[in-house]
Design an enzyme around this catalytic site. Structure first.
Site, PDB file in Angstrom:
ATOM      1  N   GLY A  44       0.834  -1.194   0.000  1.00  0.00           N
ATOM      2  CA  GLY A  44       0.000   0.000   0.000  1.00  0.00           C
ATOM      3  C   GLY A  44       0.871   1.246   0.000  1.00  0.00           C
ATOM      4  N   GLN A  49       2.641  10.176   1.345  1.00  0.00           N
ATOM      5  CA  GLN A  49       3.970   9.567   1.484  1.00  0.00           C
ATOM      6  C   GLN A  49       4.895   9.955   0.333  1.00  0.00           C
ATOM      7  OE1 GLN A  49       2.220   5.417   2.305  1.00  0.00           O
ATOM      8  NE2 GLN A  49       4.196   5.351   3.335  1.00  0.00           N
ATOM      9  N   CYS A  92       6.045  -0.063   7.138  1.00  0.00           N
ATOM     10  CA  CYS A  92       5.610   1.103   6.367  1.00  0.00           C
ATOM     11  C   CYS A  92       6.760   1.525   5.463  1.00  0.00           C
ATOM     12  CB  CYS A  92       5.248   2.232   7.330  1.00  0.00           C
ATOM     13  SG  CYS A  92       4.710   3.740   6.505  1.00  0.00           S
ATOM     14  N   LEU A  93       6.450   1.839   4.221  1.00  0.00           N
ATOM     15  CA  LEU A  93       7.505   2.246   3.283  1.00  0.00           C
ATOM     16  C   LEU A  93       8.184   3.535   3.735  1.00  0.00           C
ATOM     17  CD1 LEU A  93       5.860   1.410  -0.168  1.00  0.00           C
ATOM     18  CD2 LEU A  93       7.684   0.172   1.002  1.00  0.00           C
ATOM     19  N   HIS A 134      -4.348   1.265   7.708  1.00  0.00           N
ATOM     20  CA  HIS A 134      -2.989   1.819   7.757  1.00  0.00           C
ATOM     21  C   HIS A 134      -2.865   3.007   6.792  1.00  0.00           C
ATOM     22  CE1 HIS A 134       1.579   1.250   7.881  1.00  0.00           C
ATOM     23  NE2 HIS A 134       1.395   2.081   6.859  1.00  0.00           N
ATOM     24  N   GLU A 135      -3.317   2.804   5.551  1.00  0.00           N
ATOM     25  CA  GLU A 135      -3.189   3.878   4.552  1.00  0.00           C
ATOM     26  C   GLU A 135      -4.103   5.058   4.887  1.00  0.00           C
ATOM     27  OE1 GLU A 135      -0.709   3.663   2.748  1.00  0.00           O
ATOM     28  OE2 GLU A 135      -0.376   1.519   3.005  1.00  0.00           O
ATOM     29  N   HIS A 138      -2.561   7.492   7.134  1.00  0.00           N
ATOM     30  CA  HIS A 138      -1.590   8.409   6.517  1.00  0.00           C
ATOM     31  C   HIS A 138      -2.260   9.714   6.081  1.00  0.00           C
ATOM     32  CE1 HIS A 138       2.233   6.328   6.362  1.00  0.00           C
ATOM     33  NE2 HIS A 138       1.700   5.232   5.849  1.00  0.00           N
TER      34      HIS A 138
HETATM   35 CO    CO Z   1       2.603   3.352   5.703  1.00  0.00          CO
END
Ligand code: CO
Length: 166
Positions: A44, A49, A92-93, A134-135, A138
């Site tokens: 995701g 981000q 998380c990226l 999660h997304e 953000h």
């Molecule tokens: Co993330």
């Protein structure tokens, strides 16, 4: 590939704004966002981000080796209900090299718009539900580490500070 903003950048704490124009610019951005997610081996990626503060994210929770990818695009999402609990080890990226178990709703109902602005609704459970939550966080400037217990967060800070060695 777009550049992914990394923790602890304050950019990740900002609140994203609703999308109101569903044009070709949005479409190419969503395509780039998905390419960046796949390129980074993520399941995701949310627009903030990559420095674009709009309420949009992409998700594909299909296993890497699965040829049948299933790309979801969510614009202006709203989680309208949730039930049950699930604990999943999240990464998380934007926080490379760290993962920890987070508790989320096991099943959610969601309203959102597609890339053309059409209103959609769906229910999701398990990994997909976790990814959406999660997304979606953000978009409100919330990272998964913000959802950890105070003890786990202290341990995390220690781990993270060790991880940065350059
Ligand atoms: Co993330």
């Amino acid at each position: 590939m777009l550049e992914i903003i990394k923790y602890p950048s304050s950019e990740l704490k900002k609140i994203s704004e609703a999308v109101s124009v569903f044009d070709s610019h949005l479409h190419s951005f969503l395509d780039e966002l998905a390419q960046t997610m796949y390129g980074a081996n993520g399941v995701g990626l949310a627009a903030p981000q990559v420095g674009k503060l709009i309420r949009a994210f992409v998700i594909d929770v299909a296993p890497q080796e699965d040829k049948k990818r299933r790309l979801y695009e969510f614009i202006n999402p709203k989680i309208v209900s949730g039930e049950g609990k699930i604990s999943f080890e999240e990464g998380c990226l934007s926080i490379p090299g760290f993962s920890e178990e987070v508790e989320r709703k096991a099943k959610i109902a969601l309203e959102y718009q597609d890339r053309f602005g059409n209103r959609q609704e769906m229910t999701a459970e398990n990994l997909l539900a976790v990814a959406i939550q999660h997304e979606n966080d953000h978009l409100d400037g919330i990272l998964f580490i913000d959802r950890l217990s105070p003890l786990k967060r202290t341990l995390m800070r220690r781990k993270l500070s060790k991880a940065v060695t350059f």
